[in-house]
Design an enzyme around this catalytic site. Structure first.
Site, PDB file in Angstrom:
ATOM      1  N   GLU A 111     -18.329  50.608 -24.952  1.00  6.77           N
ATOM      2  CA  GLU A 111     -18.526  50.462 -23.557  1.00  6.77           C
ATOM      3  C   GLU A 111     -17.293  50.694 -22.929  1.00  6.77           C
ATOM      4  OE1 GLU A 111     -20.783  47.231 -20.480  1.00  6.77           O
ATOM      5  OE2 GLU A 111     -19.680  46.570 -22.187  1.00  6.77           O
TER       6      GLU A 111
ATOM      7  N   CYS B 180     -22.139  46.627 -16.298  1.00 12.57           N
ATOM      8  CA  CYS B 180     -22.831  46.461 -17.550  1.00 12.57           C
ATOM      9  C   CYS B 180     -24.168  47.570 -17.694  1.00 12.57           C
ATOM     10  CB  CYS B 180     -23.101  44.883 -18.035  1.00 12.57           C
ATOM     11  SG  CYS B 180     -24.259  44.346 -16.887  1.00 12.57           S
TER      12      CYS B 180
ATOM     13  N   LYS C 201     -17.510  28.112 -14.137  1.00 11.43           N
ATOM     14  CA  LYS C 201     -16.219  28.765 -14.463  1.00 11.43           C
ATOM     15  C   LYS C 201     -16.126  30.380 -14.142  1.00 11.43           C
ATOM     16  CE  LYS C 201     -14.482  31.046 -17.847  1.00 11.43           C
ATOM     17  NZ  LYS C 201     -13.428  31.839 -17.063  1.00 11.43           N
TER      18      LYS C 201
END
Length: 506
Positions: free
Chosen positions: A359, A259, A151
């Site tokens: 973040e 990230c 997915k």
């Protein structure tokens, strides 16, 4: 689908339902016995062919990634597509030496550990580095003998759809590779909860990772999470002359949408002012332009949602008292449409500020001063995340000492990236998954520890024979008449060689 550079629609996708997900899982389950029992060399050949096609159609993949998530076309080809080819190549190299059956150890010469594919796996990938993550998950799963349901992010699914075409062209059997488009609450949740999914591998936000873990717990499946980060880049006064420029450029790469970006730059006070000036010059020298244009520039953020969030956090930095030295609110000059953000540098940031805690996922660098090594370590570790940290110093003992004290899954030093085979993953709120070409066993489980004795030869002969008969479609009578255990065990192909057993097993 909206082009991030133009804000114009260019494609339509359908979001899958629970029924679509169930059909894909059922297909993968039916295909598992056949695929898991193919010889490793056969699976290797399929993946090698997949890599050939991937490289041959690299420019097509780069255009797709550039259009769907905004990576500049040259960067998309070099880095985005290039990362996928690099991972696939490394997995292929490692797989050639991988042992599916290995001895327990010299202390137990008749004990052997058998590694079997875990089953049907659900793979949920993000939008920011689409092929980097798809290849990191799909390649080892296929090589291990797993069947899968992928997915991709609903924000950037077209590159994964193209990859599915590559898999079909490479001859990956029907139902071994399955793709279902959808969002997290829909297809993502159904995959995580499905009783026939043995493992979920997810890369994305910490919030979503927690939700997946809760849902997956009901079926006790294996869960591998690679989540957000808030990396610290510790720059000591004896760092090389390029350390600050290199760190700022790394933070702004991919428009800050990574990230493992070093978004907190910790600088020793004696060189702090010079470092702030250097970071400012890097930000101001960056070119920002539309993704389809060739050149060395950064592109837009993914979406209006991402743009609004980054703007909000830049505003928070100003509101909470950080010193804005470059960039700021609003679009760059000359760009009145598209999700473009100014590369932004804040100085005099305190680690309690929002921009140092959350973040941002945009081109925003926070610079924090420190005086001592101990203070730097304390600041770096004062975060819920623990994905990647960075150390810049020419003192080797200090470099190693600091690295050992940083709470993160990865530490890079003096601008040297991790080598092929080094694990990628974090700790704490960054998840605890480990990816890398030598970690194929993430998709395997230790199936058996076989103890053989001279007096019990027939019992084990029969057990192995029945198991192999089931796997290879042999008649039980054919197995029962086998005269030598090595003949049967040779059916479990391991790097093209048969087993060599000691006298006690004969």
């Amino acid at each position: 689908m909206i082009n991030p550079s133009t804000e114009e629609a260019f494609a339509i996708i359908s979001l899958g339902s629970d029924k679509d997900t169930d059909l894909a899982v059922d297909a993968a389950k039916r295909a598992f016995d056949g695929w898991s029992n193919t010889a490793p060399g056969e699976r290797l050949a399929k993946v090698e062919r997949l890599l050939e096609i991937y490289k041959h159609r690299a420019e097509e993949m780069a255009r797709t990634i550039s259009q769907e998530m905004g990576a500049p076309i040259d960067m998309a080809l070099r880095s985005q597509v290039g990362a996928g080819a690099w991972h696939m190549t490394n997995f292929i190299t490692a797989f050639r030496d991988f042992k599916f059956v290995r001895p327990l150890g010299d202390h137990a010469p008749n004990n052997w550990i058998v590694m079997d594919p875990i089953g049907v796996v659900g793979l949920i990938t993000p939008w920011n580095w689409p092929m980097n993550q798809v290849t990191l998950k799909v390649t080892p799963a296929l090589l291990a003998g797993c069947t899968l349901v992928l997915k991709p992010s609903e924000a950037a699914p077209l590159s994964s759809t193209l990859f599915a075409e590559f898999a079909d062209e490479a001859g990956i059997p029907a139902s071994v590779f399955n793709l279902v488009n959808g969002d997290g609450p829909g297809v993502g949740t159904r995959l995580s909860a499905h009783p026939d999914i043995e493992m979920i591998s997810f890369t994305g936000s910490t919030r979503a990772g927690k939700a997946i873990s809760k849902v997956a717990a009901e079926t006790l499946k294996r869960v591998a999470l690679e989540l957000g980060g808030k990396g610290a880049n510790i720059i000591f006064e004896d760092a090389d002359d390029d350390a600050v420029r290199r760190g700022a450029a790394h933070c702004f790469n991919n428009t800050g949408q990574s990230c493992n970006a070093p978004t907190r730059m910790l600088v020793q006070r004696s060189i702090y002012n010079d470092a702030v000036d250097t970071a400012k010059s890097v930000a101001e020298a960056l070119s920002i332009d539309v993704a389809h244009r060739h050149g060395a520039h950064i592109g837009p953020l993914l979406s209006d949602t991402q743009y609004s969030r980054v703007q909000e956090l830049i505003g928070k930095g100003i509101e909470e008292g950080a010193r804005l030295v470059a960039g700021g609110l609003g679009r760059p000059s000359g760009l009145n449409r598209g999700y473009f953000v100014q590369p932004t540098v804040f100085a005099d940031v305190h680690n309690t500020m929002t921009i140092a805690r959350e973040e941002v996922f945009g081109p925003v660098l926070s610079i924090i001063p420190f005086d001592t090594e101990e203070e730097a370590i304390a600041i770096a570790n004062d975060t819920p995340c623990g994905l990647s940290n960075y150390v810049q110093t020419q003192n080797g003992e200090r470099r190693n000492r600091v690295a050992r004290k940083l709470r993160s899954g990865m530490v890079e030093m003096n601008g040297v990236s991790r080598a092929a085979g080094a694990p990628f993953g974090g700790v704490t709120a960054s998840g605890r998954a480990r990816w890398g070409d030598r970690l194929l066993r993430s998709y395997l489980f230790e199936a058996a520890s076989v103890l053989l004795h001279r007096t019990k030869r027939w019992r084990y002969l029969k057990a192995w024979g029945l198991r192999l008969a089931k796997r290879n479609g042999m008649k039980k009578a054919q197995v029962a008449v086998a005269r030598n255990l090595a003949v049967i065990l040779h059916c479990i192909w391991v790097d093209g060689t048969s087993f060599q057993w000691g006298k006690e097993a004969a």
